[in-house]
Design a protein around this motif. Sequence first.
Motif, short mmCIF file in Angstrom:
data_model
loop_
_atom_site.label_atom_id
_atom_site.label_comp_id
_atom_site.label_asym_id
_atom_site.label_seq_id
_atom_site.Cartn_x
_atom_site.Cartn_y
_atom_site.Cartn_z
N ARG A 146 -4.50 -0.74 -7.74
CA ARG A 146 -5.68 0.24 -7.68
C ARG A 146 -5.77 1.17 -6.56
N LEU A 147 -6.47 2.24 -6.87
CA LEU A 147 -6.57 3.38 -5.91
C LEU A 147 -7.76 3.15 -5.05
N LEU A 148 -7.46 3.46 -3.57
CA LEU A 148 -8.59 3.43 -2.79
C LEU A 148 -9.79 4.22 -2.97
N VAL A 207 0.86 -1.16 -0.03
CA VAL A 207 -0.08 -0.16 0.10
C VAL A 207 0.89 1.13 -0.11
N GLU A 208 0.81 2.19 -0.96
CA GLU A 208 1.57 3.32 -1.07
C GLU A 208 0.62 4.38 -1.19
N VAL A 209 1.21 5.60 -0.42
CA VAL A 209 0.48 6.85 -0.15
C VAL A 209 1.24 7.67 -1.21
N LEU A 210 0.71 8.30 -2.01
CA LEU A 210 1.13 9.21 -3.20
C LEU A 210 0.74 10.63 -3.10
N SER A 247 3.98 2.24 2.41
CA SER A 247 5.27 3.37 1.74
C SER A 247 4.61 4.41 1.39
N VAL A 248 5.35 5.73 1.28
CA VAL A 248 5.26 6.94 0.87
C VAL A 248 5.99 7.58 -0.28
N LYS A 254 -2.65 3.90 -3.13
CA LYS A 254 -2.48 2.79 -4.07
C LYS A 254 -2.23 1.47 -3.48
N VAL A 255 -3.14 0.60 -3.82
CA VAL A 255 -3.07 -0.70 -3.10
C VAL A 255 -2.49 -1.75 -4.17
N ARG A 256 -1.74 -2.89 -4.01
CA ARG A 256 -1.31 -3.75 -4.84
C ARG A 256 -1.65 -4.93 -4.13
#
Length: 108
Positions: free
Chosen positions: A51-53, A31-34, A82-83, A43-45
Amino acid sequence: MNRVAPSRTDDSLVSAETVRVLASSQQLREVEVLATEQGFVAKVRAGMTDRLLRADRGGARTFARIDTAAKYLRSLGVGRISVDLSNLPVLAQRALFETRGGPRRRQG
């Protein structure tokens, strides 16, 4: 990871409930915060799919503050994020110069 724009079609979005289920079954890969111009998106993998939340009312869910995004993701059972702040300096610089009355002028 590829950049994902916050305005996406519904097939590229994932609901909070699905994220909760994936997190509880340990199927989330990342899970990445952009940082984006609209705010922060998650963004979730899972598997090979990013895919985006999704927001409750459609479109990607955006957060004004990164701590709000982190708290919300934690409430869904996400234990690690992660960011990506690579867009933040550009956005922060733009915010310094854009005000309601036009560009700020330096005094002195």
